[in-house]
Design a protein around this motif. Structure first.
Motif, PDB file in Angstrom:
ATOM      1  N   GLU A 182       0.864  -1.184   0.000  1.00 13.09           N
ATOM      2  CA  GLU A 182       0.000   0.000   0.000  1.00 13.09           C
ATOM      3  C   GLU A 182       0.895   1.227   0.000  1.00 13.09           C
ATOM      4  OE1 GLU A 182      -3.240   0.168  -0.291  1.00 13.09           O
ATOM      5  OE2 GLU A 182      -4.053  -1.727   0.417  1.00 13.09           O
ATOM      6  N   SER A 204      -3.156  -3.266   4.835  1.00 13.36           N
ATOM      7  CA  SER A 204      -4.609  -3.297   4.648  1.00 13.36           C
ATOM      8  C   SER A 204      -4.960  -4.752   4.353  1.00 13.36           C
ATOM      9  CB  SER A 204      -5.030  -2.413   3.479  1.00 13.36           C
ATOM     10  OG  SER A 204      -4.910  -3.134   2.260  1.00 13.36           O
ATOM     11  N   GLN A 206      -6.193  -5.921   1.843  1.00 17.84           N
ATOM     12  CA  GLN A 206      -6.514  -5.880   0.416  1.00 17.84           C
ATOM     13  C   GLN A 206      -6.638  -7.260  -0.237  1.00 17.84           C
ATOM     14  OE1 GLN A 206      -7.441  -3.221  -1.271  1.00 17.84           O
ATOM     15  NE2 GLN A 206      -7.831  -4.510  -3.046  1.00 17.84           N
ATOM     16  N   LYS A 209      -9.416  -9.514   1.231  1.00 25.20           N
ATOM     17  CA  LYS A 209     -10.808  -9.211   0.876  1.00 25.20           C
ATOM     18  C   LYS A 209     -11.084  -9.604  -0.570  1.00 25.20           C
ATOM     19  CE  LYS A 209     -10.399  -4.169   0.135  1.00 25.20           C
ATOM     20  NZ  LYS A 209     -11.064  -2.889   0.371  1.00 25.20           N
ATOM     21  N   ARG A 228       1.001   0.683   9.148  1.00 21.95           N
ATOM     22  CA  ARG A 228       1.909   1.197   8.113  1.00 21.95           C
ATOM     23  C   ARG A 228       3.049   1.955   8.786  1.00 21.95           C
ATOM     24  NH1 ARG A 228      -2.578   3.089   3.500  1.00 21.95           N
ATOM     25  NH2 ARG A 228      -3.743   1.163   3.734  1.00 21.95           N
ATOM     26  N   GLN A 242      -9.540   1.097   9.594  1.00 16.52           N
ATOM     27  CA  GLN A 242     -10.238   1.318   8.333  1.00 16.52           C
ATOM     28  C   GLN A 242     -11.612   0.677   8.359  1.00 16.52           C
ATOM     29  OE1 GLN A 242      -8.057  -0.210   4.950  1.00 16.52           O
ATOM     30  NE2 GLN A 242      -6.946   1.705   4.677  1.00 16.52           N
ATOM     31  N   HIS A 470      -2.583   3.932  -7.164  1.00 16.95           N
ATOM     32  CA  HIS A 470      -3.430   3.443  -6.058  1.00 16.95           C
ATOM     33  C   HIS A 470      -2.739   2.196  -5.493  1.00 16.95           C
ATOM     34  CE1 HIS A 470      -6.875   2.979  -3.569  1.00 16.95           C
ATOM     35  NE2 HIS A 470      -7.359   1.926  -4.182  1.00 16.95           N
ATOM     36  N   HIS A 471      -3.065   1.020  -5.953  1.00 10.78           N
ATOM     37  CA  HIS A 471      -2.253  -0.165  -5.677  1.00 10.78           C
ATOM     38  C   HIS A 471      -2.358  -1.065  -6.893  1.00 10.78           C
ATOM     39  CE1 HIS A 471      -6.007  -2.078  -4.799  1.00 10.78           C
ATOM     40  NE2 HIS A 471      -6.205  -1.389  -3.697  1.00 10.78           N
ATOM     41  N   SER A 517     -10.060   5.549  -0.193  1.00 11.47           N
ATOM     42  CA  SER A 517      -9.927   5.290  -1.624  1.00 11.47           C
ATOM     43  C   SER A 517     -10.233   3.835  -1.911  1.00 11.47           C
ATOM     44  CB  SER A 517      -8.554   5.647  -2.165  1.00 11.47           C
ATOM     45  OG  SER A 517      -7.578   5.534  -1.216  1.00 11.47           O
ATOM     46  N   GLY A 518     -10.596   3.627  -3.167  1.00  9.07           N
ATOM     47  CA  GLY A 518     -10.935   2.275  -3.577  1.00  9.07           C
ATOM     48  C   GLY A 518     -10.896   2.166  -5.079  1.00  9.07           C
ATOM     49  N   ARG A 521     -11.365  -3.888  -9.167  1.00 10.81           N
ATOM     50  CA  ARG A 521     -10.100  -4.621  -9.203  1.00 10.81           C
ATOM     51  C   ARG A 521      -9.924  -5.359 -10.522  1.00 10.81           C
ATOM     52  NH1 ARG A 521      -9.526  -1.805  -4.545  1.00 10.81           N
ATOM     53  NH2 ARG A 521     -10.970  -2.527  -2.956  1.00 10.81           N
ATOM     54  N   ILE A 563     -13.496  -0.540  -1.402  1.00 12.57           N
ATOM     55  CA  ILE A 563     -12.961   0.735  -0.914  1.00 12.57           C
ATOM     56  C   ILE A 563     -12.593   0.572   0.565  1.00 12.57           C
ATOM     57  CG2 ILE A 563     -15.217   1.627  -0.139  1.00 12.57           C
ATOM     58  CD1 ILE A 563     -14.280   4.362  -1.413  1.00 12.57           C
ATOM     59  N   ALA A 564     -11.796   1.484   1.068  1.00 10.42           N
ATOM     60  CA  ALA A 564     -11.537   1.527   2.512  1.00 10.42           C
ATOM     61  C   ALA A 564     -11.511   2.986   2.955  1.00 10.42           C
ATOM     62  CB  ALA A 564     -10.204   0.859   2.832  1.00 10.42           C
TER      63      ALA A 564
HETATM   64  N1  ASP Z   1      -6.656  -1.287   0.353  1.00  4.62           N
HETATM   65  C1  ASP Z   1      -6.860   0.070  -0.078  1.00  4.62           C
HETATM   66  C2  ASP Z   1      -6.258   1.029   0.936  1.00  4.62           C
HETATM   67  O1  ASP Z   1      -6.064   0.667   2.089  1.00  4.62           O
HETATM   68  C3  ASP Z   1      -8.282   0.436  -0.225  1.00  4.62           C
HETATM   69  C4  ASP Z   1      -8.970  -0.314  -1.290  1.00  4.62           C
HETATM   70  O2  ASP Z   1      -8.533  -0.279  -2.442  1.00  4.62           O
HETATM   71  O3  ASP Z   1     -10.008  -0.892  -0.969  1.00  4.62           O
HETATM   72  O4  ASP Z   1      -6.018   2.184   0.630  1.00  4.62           O
END
Ligand code: ASP
Length: 617
Positions: A182, A204, A206, A209, A228, A242, A470-471, A517-518, A521, A563-564
């Motif tokens: 992240e 997270s 991520q 989920k 983090r 979160q 983002h990721h 943010s989210g 995917r 999203i988170a």
């Molecule tokens: N895992 C992402 C974050 O912590 C949020 C997401 O994309 O759901 O920012």
């Protein structure tokens, strides 16, 4: 010892007694908040988490109780039984919820004594934060902290209730896991059983989920701690909470609807009715209008004032005509003195040759026509502060470089410089314009916004490579896939077509703060592999880090997204607090230290040996 449970069962809370209780017997337990000694009459303010009630002890009524009460000190824990009595009209305290009554003590028991605390919960002036954090249990007794923690509970509960009613399951995911990127450093936990190996605490949940979507739990949420290791600021904590969610088959709009729903419930729990749907804005537009991807809509947007200047004006001012020229307007700042105007300059952080004209009077004097046009276009009123930000002519013709983006990196530099100045000025003159003051009208006080269509990749100048904005599990736009294909061929080129790939990513912003943010995917293994490649990861590296996930993607992964949102930030805003530490019961300092338990600490030789770890001095 514990006989108060038997014959002194609490019948009321300290903050709950009202005039209608007059004549009733009550049993209260709590802390001595304050005491006033008037000779034969002793007044004790008794406090619990609901508030305070005044207790009266009268020596003429009962000398023994009076003697006991005389020994009470601040923060002693006591139990009192007595009769609720209306106060005399002239002693009614309108500032107290229980101010119309008092409890006439008939029995008093000291349940525990207290040393004199380093500060008192009833103190009006706040002691320094280090002392507050060291004695957090005393600090948490203060009514503001009790209010904040109660608000946190109510907000979290409202969100849980809302999401549960929408068919979401709260599912736990592991804390001892492996690294998920992240963008921060991991906190690591050494394994004793397999020395030399480490778990990572999740930045997270991520990947879990996403795997839950592959596992068929098509609506997941969790109010969950994330870890983090990054440089800390007022709105960051090494461990934070979160509201994390994920769903199968959603369009972005479906995710937004769920978030708007739970935020409505959360704000209602805190007493505010908010309006949905929230407005939406493209990332590029946010940059052009606000110079930032999390615009504070309470303040006016930039005004593009390039055409207000005649070509010879621009030349005289040595401005680059290819770059944006924007006016920042901060309303109702009032007349500024020479010295005040001078103090604006240091607030300006110039990127990419951006320069500022903070003295609009000078522009009015030297370029009256341009100034008049700017005033008209920006709807300037008397007392408004105007600053102009533009690119210096010395930056040359850089925009002639090829670019695939709507906002070029050179333009971004000018907008970003202006965006930072806009916020710095708004902060500096907050007292004067009053825009940040709560009005009581949620439509004005809480300006939500969805920012969408972020770029998928960001150029990292240091690493000379592309990073996931983002990721790396975020899906690119379907129609940008060809650019992704082409871009993978030019990984180390800042002008690569990767710059034009947009992500199906979104942020929810409130008053200039990113709440969360989210994204939708990637659900196809081939696309995921291509993204890893675009990020400069070889097939082997990707397999080594995320092999389990790439494999899972191959077993019938439904399209999914989520999203988170940061719970701490939401509560901070609702509580009107200045720092996350005001809404987290046991927070860490800016140096990631817990002052109460004194962590982190060195550990013993034996423990290190078991873990196969040697600490370098
Ligand atoms: N895992 C992402 C974050 O912590 C949020 C997401 O994309 O759901 O920012």
């Amino acid at each position: 010892m514990l006989d108060y449970l038997g014959d002194l069962r609490r019948t009321h809370m300290c903050g709950a007694l009202r005039a209608s209780d007059a004549g009733k017997k009550a049993v209260l337990m709590g802390w001595v908040n304050r005491r006033r000694d008037h000779g034969n009459l002793l007044f004790i303010e008794l406090r619990d988490r609901t508030g305070v009630t005044q207790i009266v002890v009268n020596a003429e009524r009962d000398a023994a109780i009076h003697e006991k009460a005389a020994a009470l000190r601040n923060e002693y824990v006591i139990a009192v039984t007595g009769t609720v009595k209306l106060r005399d009209a002239n002693t009614v305290n309108k500032n107290m919820a229980t101010g119309e009554v008092e409890l006439v003590a008939e029995e008093l028991r000291i349940l525990n004594e207290s040393k004199l605390p380093p500060f008192l919960p009833s103190d009006t002036a706040l002691t320094n934060e280090e002392t507050r954090l060291k004695y957090r249990y005393i600090d948490l007794r203060r009514d503001v902290m009790q209010f904040n923690i109660e608000m946190r509970h109510k907000v979290a509960k409202a969100i849980r209730d809302y999401l549960s009613a929408q068919g979401f399951f709260e599912i736990e995911t592991p804390f001892m896991t492996r690294s998920t990127p992240e963008g921060a450093r991991d906190y690591l936990v050494p394994s004793r059983v397999q020395p030399g190996t480490f778990y990572a605490l999740p930045q997270s949940p991520q990947l879990f989920k996403q795997i839950l979507m592959i596992s068929g739990f098509d609506k997941y949420f969790q109010i969950v701690r994330c870890f983090r290791d990054e440089d800390l600021r007022a709105d960051r904590q090494p461990e934070f909470t979160q509201i994390d969610l994920e769903m199968s088959y959603p369009q972005p709009e479906r995710v937004w609807e769920v978030v708007e729903g739970f935020l409505t419930a959360a704000f209602a729990a805190a007493g505010s009715t908010i309006k949905t749907p929230f407005p939406r804005m493209d990332y590029d537009e946010a940059i052009r209008l606000y110079g930032i991807d999390k615009p504070d809509l309470r303040l006016p947007a930039f005004v593009d004032v390039k055409e207000c200047f005649a070509p010879e004006n621009l030349q005289q001012l040595a401005l680059n005509t290819n770059l944006p020229i924007v006016a920042i307007r901060i309303p109702k700042v009032g007349e500024l003195s020479r010295a005040e105007r001078d103090s604006i300059k240091p607030l300006f952080i110039s990127k990419g040759g951006a320069k500022v004209f903070e003295d609009f009077k000078r522009i009015e004097k030297n370029f009256p026509e341009a100034a008049a046009k700017i005033s008209a276009k920006a709807a300037v009123e008397a007392g408004d502060l105007i600053a102009i930000v533009a690119g210096s002519a010395q930056t040359g013709e850089q925009t002639a470089l090829p670019t695939h983006r709507k906002v070029t990196p050179q333009e971004l530099a000018i907008y970003a410089s202006a965006g930072l100045l806009r916020l710095a000025l708004a902060q500096k003159y907050a007292e004067r314009h009053g825009i940040f003051k709560k009005t009581g009208d949620p439509a004005k006080d809480f300006r939500f916004l969805w920012v969408t269509n972020f770029p998928m990749f960001e150029w990292d100048e240091g690493e000379k490579s592309w990073m996931a904005a983002h990721h790396p599990f975020t899906s690119p736009h379907e129609e940008d896939m060809p650019k992704l294909e082409a871009g993978v061929e030019s990984l180390h080129d800042p002008q690569s077509e990767l710059s034009a790939v947009r992500a199906l990513a979104y942020d929810v912003v409130l008053n200039g703060t990113e709440l969360g943010s989210g994204s939708i995917r990637i659900h196809r293994q081939d696309v995921q592999s291509r993204i890893f490649r675009a990020l400069g990861m070889t097939e082997e590296e990707a397999r080594a880090r995320f092999g389990f996930f790439l494999e899972a993607l191959e077993y019938g992964t439904p399209p999914h997204g989520g999203i988170a949102l940061g719970l701490d930030r939401i509560v901070m805003i609702l509580a009107g607090a200045e720092s996350l530490r005001e809404v987290i019961p046991f927070p860490k300092t800016a140096r990631a230290v817990d002052l109460m338990v004194d962590a982190p600490t060195p550990v013993g030789e034996k423990q290190l040996r078991e873990l196969g770890i040697q600490v370098k001095k």
